[in-house]
Design a protein around this motif. Structure first.
Motif, PDB file in Angstrom:
ATOM      1  N   CYS A  96       0.862  -1.177   0.000  1.00 14.97           N
ATOM      2  CA  CYS A  96       0.000   0.000   0.000  1.00 14.97           C
ATOM      3  C   CYS A  96       0.901   1.229   0.000  1.00 14.97           C
ATOM      4  CB  CYS A  96      -0.859  -0.027   1.258  1.00 14.97           C
ATOM      5  SG  CYS A  96      -1.714   1.527   1.570  1.00 14.97           S
TER       6      CYS A  96
ATOM      7  N   HIS B 192       0.252   4.060   1.118  1.00 15.48           N
ATOM      8  CA  HIS B 192      -0.012   4.874   2.312  1.00 15.48           C
ATOM      9  C   HIS B 192       0.626   4.257   3.557  1.00 15.48           C
ATOM     10  CE1 HIS B 192      -2.800   7.236  -0.054  1.00 15.48           C
ATOM     11  NE2 HIS B 192      -3.300   6.110  -0.505  1.00 15.48           N
ATOM     12  N   CYS B 193       0.263   3.016   3.880  1.00 15.00           N
ATOM     13  CA  CYS B 193       0.753   2.406   5.134  1.00 15.00           C
ATOM     14  C   CYS B 193       1.948   1.494   4.909  1.00 15.00           C
ATOM     15  CB  CYS B 193      -0.372   1.652   5.835  1.00 15.00           C
ATOM     16  SG  CYS B 193      -0.968   0.191   4.952  1.00 15.00           S
TER      17      CYS B 193
ATOM     18  N   CYS C  40      -7.137   0.183   0.499  1.00 13.45           N
ATOM     19  CA  CYS C  40      -6.235  -0.714   1.217  1.00 13.45           C
ATOM     20  C   CYS C  40      -7.036  -1.455   2.289  1.00 13.45           C
ATOM     21  CB  CYS C  40      -5.126   0.110   1.860  1.00 13.45           C
ATOM     22  SG  CYS C  40      -4.083  -0.857   2.974  1.00 13.45           S
TER      23      CYS C  40
ATOM     24  N   CYS D 106      -5.241  -0.151   5.948  1.00 12.57           N
ATOM     25  CA  CYS D 106      -5.408   1.216   6.473  1.00 12.57           C
ATOM     26  C   CYS D 106      -6.649   1.925   5.932  1.00 12.57           C
ATOM     27  CB  CYS D 106      -4.155   2.050   6.217  1.00 12.57           C
ATOM     28  SG  CYS D 106      -3.939   2.528   4.490  1.00 12.57           S
TER      29      CYS D 106
HETATM   30 ZN   LIG Z   1      -2.652   0.886   3.567  1.00 11.68          ZN
END
Ligand SMILES: [Zn+2]
Length: 129
Positions: free
Chosen positions: A7, A9-10, A63, A66
């Motif tokens: 992901c 983002h995370c 995701c 997250c």
């Molecule tokens: Zn994520």
């Protein structure tokens, strides 16, 4: 080392063996899990029986860890994931939000590789620069 998808983002891993596991939301607001194939250009996908994606319809992908939307930061019709290759090198895999559009880009440094019959005619090859 095996390849994997993260992901953006995370940075958690979203792939298990040959499967990339994402949360999808259709235009009619139904949500479900989608399994995509890790191989670039392989468009086999799986969902459970009570959750079906509609062909030609734009789907939002999230995701599963997250819950962030995975859309590309500037190209809102595309989904973006981090790809780690067998040499532990990081790159970006981008694909169309539209189910059955079969359009994937693999961006490695300044080079772009296209997969799927719609990828080439879909955009200017320099769009990601
Ligand atoms: Zn994520």
């Amino acid at each position: 080392m095996k390849t994997k998808y993260l992901c953006p983002h995370c940075k958690n891993t979203l792939s298990i063996e040959d499967n990339v596991i994402l949360v999808a939301k259709t235009k009619s607001n139904t949500k479900g899990l989608v399994i995509l194939h890790t191989e670039l250009g392989n468009y086999s996908s799986k969902t459970n029986e009570d959750f079906k994606l509609n062909s030609k319809e734009e789907t939002e992908f999230y995701c599963p860890i997250c819950s962030n939307n995975l859309e590309h930061k500037t190209k809102k019709d595309l989904v973006s994931l981090v790809y780690i290759d067998e040499n532990n090198k990081e790159s970006t895999v981008v694909f169309s939000k539209t189910y059955k559009k079969d359009c994937t880009y693999h961006i490695v440094d300044k080079q772009i590789f296209t997969y799927g019959e719609n990828a080439k005619k879909f955009r200017d090859p320099e769009w990601f620069l």
